[in-house]
Design a protein around this motif. Structure first.
Motif, PDB file in Angstrom:
ATOM      1  N   ILE A  45       0.859  -1.185   0.000  1.00  0.00           N
ATOM      2  CA  ILE A  45       0.000   0.000   0.000  1.00  0.00           C
ATOM      3  C   ILE A  45       0.896   1.235   0.000  1.00  0.00           C
ATOM      4  CG2 ILE A  45      -1.705   1.346   1.330  1.00  0.00           C
ATOM      5  CD1 ILE A  45      -2.893  -1.212   0.197  1.00  0.00           C
ATOM      6  N   SER A  46       0.503   2.228  -0.769  1.00  0.00           N
ATOM      7  CA  SER A  46       1.205   3.511  -0.802  1.00  0.00           C
ATOM      8  C   SER A  46       0.175   4.610  -0.614  1.00  0.00           C
ATOM      9  CB  SER A  46       1.921   3.674  -2.151  1.00  0.00           C
ATOM     10  OG  SER A  46       2.613   4.893  -2.189  1.00  0.00           O
ATOM     11  N   TRP A  47       0.468   5.549   0.311  1.00  0.00           N
ATOM     12  CA  TRP A  47      -0.508   6.582   0.653  1.00  0.00           C
ATOM     13  C   TRP A  47       0.205   7.903   0.927  1.00  0.00           C
ATOM     14  CZ3 TRP A  47      -3.821   6.130   5.762  1.00  0.00           C
ATOM     15  CH2 TRP A  47      -4.757   7.164   5.805  1.00  0.00           C
ATOM     16  N   ASN A  48      -0.166   8.931   0.179  1.00  0.00           N
ATOM     17  CA  ASN A  48       0.325  10.276   0.457  1.00  0.00           C
ATOM     18  C   ASN A  48      -0.609  10.870   1.514  1.00  0.00           C
ATOM     19  OD1 ASN A  48       0.638  13.134   0.484  1.00  0.00           O
ATOM     20  ND2 ASN A  48       1.691  13.012  -1.466  1.00  0.00           N
ATOM     21  N   VAL A  49      -0.124  10.936   2.744  1.00  0.00           N
ATOM     22  CA  VAL A  49      -0.975  11.341   3.866  1.00  0.00           C
ATOM     23  C   VAL A  49      -1.058  12.850   4.059  1.00  0.00           C
ATOM     24  CG1 VAL A  49      -0.749   9.184   5.143  1.00  0.00           C
ATOM     25  CG2 VAL A  49       0.922  11.003   5.527  1.00  0.00           C
ATOM     26  N   ASN A  50      -0.171  13.612   3.395  1.00  0.00           N
ATOM     27  CA  ASN A  50      -0.165  15.067   3.536  1.00  0.00           C
ATOM     28  C   ASN A  50      -0.164  15.481   5.014  1.00  0.00           C
ATOM     29  OD1 ASN A  50      -0.104  17.741   2.731  1.00  0.00           O
ATOM     30  ND2 ASN A  50      -2.301  17.884   2.461  1.00  0.00           N
ATOM     31  N   GLY A  51       0.714  14.832   5.784  1.00  0.00           N
ATOM     32  CA  GLY A  51       0.853  15.143   7.211  1.00  0.00           C
ATOM     33  C   GLY A  51       0.412  13.982   8.089  1.00  0.00           C
ATOM     34  N   LEU A  52       1.359  13.160   8.538  1.00  0.00           N
ATOM     35  CA  LEU A  52       1.032  11.990   9.350  1.00  0.00           C
ATOM     36  C   LEU A  52       0.424  12.364  10.699  1.00  0.00           C
ATOM     37  CD1 LEU A  52       0.952   8.979   9.808  1.00  0.00           C
ATOM     38  CD2 LEU A  52       3.374   9.054  10.453  1.00  0.00           C
ATOM     39  N   GLU A  71      15.607 -10.415   0.631  1.00  0.00           N
ATOM     40  CA  GLU A  71      16.358 -11.506   0.010  1.00  0.00           C
ATOM     41  C   GLU A  71      16.128 -11.584  -1.505  1.00  0.00           C
ATOM     42  OE1 GLU A  71      16.465 -16.333   0.199  1.00  0.00           O
ATOM     43  OE2 GLU A  71      16.154 -15.253   2.082  1.00  0.00           O
ATOM     44  N   LYS A  72      14.884 -11.387  -1.959  1.00  0.00           N
ATOM     45  CA  LYS A  72      14.570 -11.582  -3.374  1.00  0.00           C
ATOM     46  C   LYS A  72      14.222 -10.306  -4.136  1.00  0.00           C
ATOM     47  CE  LYS A  72      13.105 -16.331  -2.890  1.00  0.00           C
ATOM     48  NZ  LYS A  72      12.107 -17.345  -3.217  1.00  0.00           N
ATOM     49  N   PHE A  73      14.161  -9.153  -3.456  1.00  0.00           N
ATOM     50  CA  PHE A  73      13.812  -7.921  -4.159  1.00  0.00           C
ATOM     51  C   PHE A  73      14.198  -6.697  -3.329  1.00  0.00           C
ATOM     52  CE2 PHE A  73      10.186  -8.937  -1.525  1.00  0.00           C
ATOM     53  CZ  PHE A  73       9.699  -7.725  -1.082  1.00  0.00           C
ATOM     54  N   PHE A  74      14.207  -5.555  -4.018  1.00  0.00           N
ATOM     55  CA  PHE A  74      14.366  -4.257  -3.371  1.00  0.00           C
ATOM     56  C   PHE A  74      13.009  -3.567  -3.414  1.00  0.00           C
ATOM     57  CE2 PHE A  74      18.640  -5.270  -4.490  1.00  0.00           C
ATOM     58  CZ  PHE A  74      19.441  -4.635  -3.572  1.00  0.00           C
ATOM     59  N   PHE A  75      12.687  -2.835  -2.366  1.00  0.00           N
ATOM     60  CA  PHE A  75      11.436  -2.089  -2.322  1.00  0.00           C
ATOM     61  C   PHE A  75      11.772  -0.620  -2.092  1.00  0.00           C
ATOM     62  CE2 PHE A  75       7.619  -0.247  -0.773  1.00  0.00           C
ATOM     63  CZ  PHE A  75       6.620  -0.914  -1.443  1.00  0.00           C
ATOM     64  N   VAL A  76      11.299   0.253  -2.978  1.00  0.00           N
ATOM     65  CA  VAL A  76      11.621   1.676  -2.897  1.00  0.00           C
ATOM     66  C   VAL A  76      10.352   2.486  -2.682  1.00  0.00           C
ATOM     67  CG1 VAL A  76      12.653   3.649  -4.091  1.00  0.00           C
ATOM     68  CG2 VAL A  76      13.583   1.345  -4.457  1.00  0.00           C
ATOM     69  N   ASN A  77      10.375   3.317  -1.654  1.00  0.00           N
ATOM     70  CA  ASN A  77       9.305   4.289  -1.417  1.00  0.00           C
ATOM     71  C   ASN A  77       9.890   5.656  -1.763  1.00  0.00           C
ATOM     72  OD1 ASN A  77       7.066   5.729  -0.537  1.00  0.00           O
ATOM     73  ND2 ASN A  77       7.579   5.535   1.623  1.00  0.00           N
ATOM     74  N   CYS A  78       9.277   6.313  -2.746  1.00  0.00           N
ATOM     75  CA  CYS A  78       9.788   7.590  -3.221  1.00  0.00           C
ATOM     76  C   CYS A  78       8.650   8.600  -3.306  1.00  0.00           C
ATOM     77  CB  CYS A  78      10.419   7.399  -4.599  1.00  0.00           C
ATOM     78  SG  CYS A  78      11.082   8.910  -5.309  1.00  0.00           S
ATOM     79  N   TYR A  79       8.855   9.756  -2.702  1.00  0.00           N
ATOM     80  CA  TYR A  79       7.871  10.836  -2.790  1.00  0.00           C
ATOM     81  C   TYR A  79       8.360  11.862  -3.798  1.00  0.00           C
ATOM     82  CZ  TYR A  79       5.625  15.257  -1.664  1.00  0.00           C
ATOM     83  OH  TYR A  79       4.971  16.449  -1.765  1.00  0.00           O
ATOM     84  N   THR A  80       7.620  12.017  -4.879  1.00  0.00           N
ATOM     85  CA  THR A  80       7.938  13.025  -5.880  1.00  0.00           C
ATOM     86  C   THR A  80       6.770  13.990  -5.958  1.00  0.00           C
ATOM     87  OG1 THR A  80       7.057  11.620  -7.622  1.00  0.00           O
ATOM     88  CG2 THR A  80       9.417  11.528  -7.249  1.00  0.00           C
ATOM     89  N   PRO A  81       7.002  15.247  -5.658  1.00  0.00           N
ATOM     90  CA  PRO A  81       5.899  16.210  -5.651  1.00  0.00           C
ATOM     91  C   PRO A  81       5.398  16.511  -7.058  1.00  0.00           C
ATOM     92  CG  PRO A  81       7.966  17.334  -5.326  1.00  0.00           C
ATOM     93  CD  PRO A  81       8.278  15.867  -5.325  1.00  0.00           C
ATOM     94  N   LEU A 101       4.253   5.495   3.249  1.00  0.00           N
ATOM     95  CA  LEU A 101       3.657   6.820   3.393  1.00  0.00           C
ATOM     96  C   LEU A 101       4.572   7.848   2.753  1.00  0.00           C
ATOM     97  CD1 LEU A 101       2.648   6.716   7.170  1.00  0.00           C
ATOM     98  CD2 LEU A 101       1.238   6.120   5.190  1.00  0.00           C
ATOM     99  N   GLN A 102       3.952   8.841   2.140  1.00  0.00           N
ATOM    100  CA  GLN A 102       4.688   9.968   1.603  1.00  0.00           C
ATOM    101  C   GLN A 102       4.127  11.242   2.213  1.00  0.00           C
ATOM    102  OE1 GLN A 102       2.877   8.022  -0.962  1.00  0.00           O
ATOM    103  NE2 GLN A 102       4.494   6.525  -0.668  1.00  0.00           N
ATOM    104  N   GLU A 103       4.953  12.258   2.226  1.00  0.00           N
ATOM    105  CA  GLU A 103       4.602  13.565   2.758  1.00  0.00           C
ATOM    106  C   GLU A 103       4.175  13.472   4.229  1.00  0.00           C
ATOM    107  OE1 GLU A 103       2.786  17.569   0.696  1.00  0.00           O
ATOM    108  OE2 GLU A 103       2.034  15.636  -0.002  1.00  0.00           O
ATOM    109  N   THR A 104       5.013  12.824   5.026  1.00  0.00           N
ATOM    110  CA  THR A 104       4.716  12.670   6.454  1.00  0.00           C
ATOM    111  C   THR A 104       4.794  14.002   7.198  1.00  0.00           C
ATOM    112  OG1 THR A 104       7.020  12.065   6.881  1.00  0.00           O
ATOM    113  CG2 THR A 104       5.436  10.256   6.560  1.00  0.00           C
ATOM    114  N   LYS A 105       5.598  14.919   6.700  1.00  0.00           N
ATOM    115  CA  LYS A 105       5.707  16.280   7.251  1.00  0.00           C
ATOM    116  C   LYS A 105       5.973  16.322   8.750  1.00  0.00           C
ATOM    117  CE  LYS A 105       2.813  18.571   3.814  1.00  0.00           C
ATOM    118  NZ  LYS A 105       1.684  19.472   3.619  1.00  0.00           N
TER     119      LYS A 105
END
Length: 118
Positions: free
Chosen positions: A4-11, A97-107, A33-37
């Motif tokens: 799950i990916s969620w831009n919370v605009n302020g956690l 072990e089998k993959f990389f996971f990237v969380n990236c916030y791009t405005p 989460l993105q934009e935890t601020k």
């Protein structure tokens, strides 16, 4: 696996409005989460069964990312190795072990990109 990916605009703001219930209902293996601020120490998030990783922006109240993972990663990397970009807390990479996971916030650059293409 469920991601799950969620831009919370302020956690901190969304945490008071039912974040935990929403989080629990998704039952994701990895929850981004993105934009935890927020800065370190501003909010204690207690979610049993998840490892937590935060990348805070240097500028208070700005950008920031977080990942909650049920599986402990082999390695965690914050940023992309470029100080000018890494000050904004926009990227977290988990190595498994089998993959990389990237969380990236791009405005949203709004019209900036469309003008660049002309």
């Amino acid at each position: 696996m469920k991601f799950i990916s969620w831009n919370v605009n302020g956690l901190r703001a969304i945490y008071k409005k039912g974040f935990k219930e929403i989080f629990d209902n998704f039952n994701a293996d990895i929850f981004c989460l993105q934009e935890t601020k927020m800065q370190e120490g501003q909010l204690e998030v207690n979610i049993d069964g998840y490892y937590q990783f935060y990348n805070y922006a240097k500028r208070k109240g700005y950008s920031g990312t977080a990942i909650f993972s049920k599986v402990k990663p082999i390695n965690v990397t914050y940023g992309i190795g470029k100080e000018i970009h890494d000050e904004e807390g926009r990227v977290i990479t988990l190595e498994f072990e089998k993959f990389f996971f990237v969380n990236c916030y791009t405005p949203n650059s709004r019209k900036g990109i469309s003008k660049a293409r002309l």
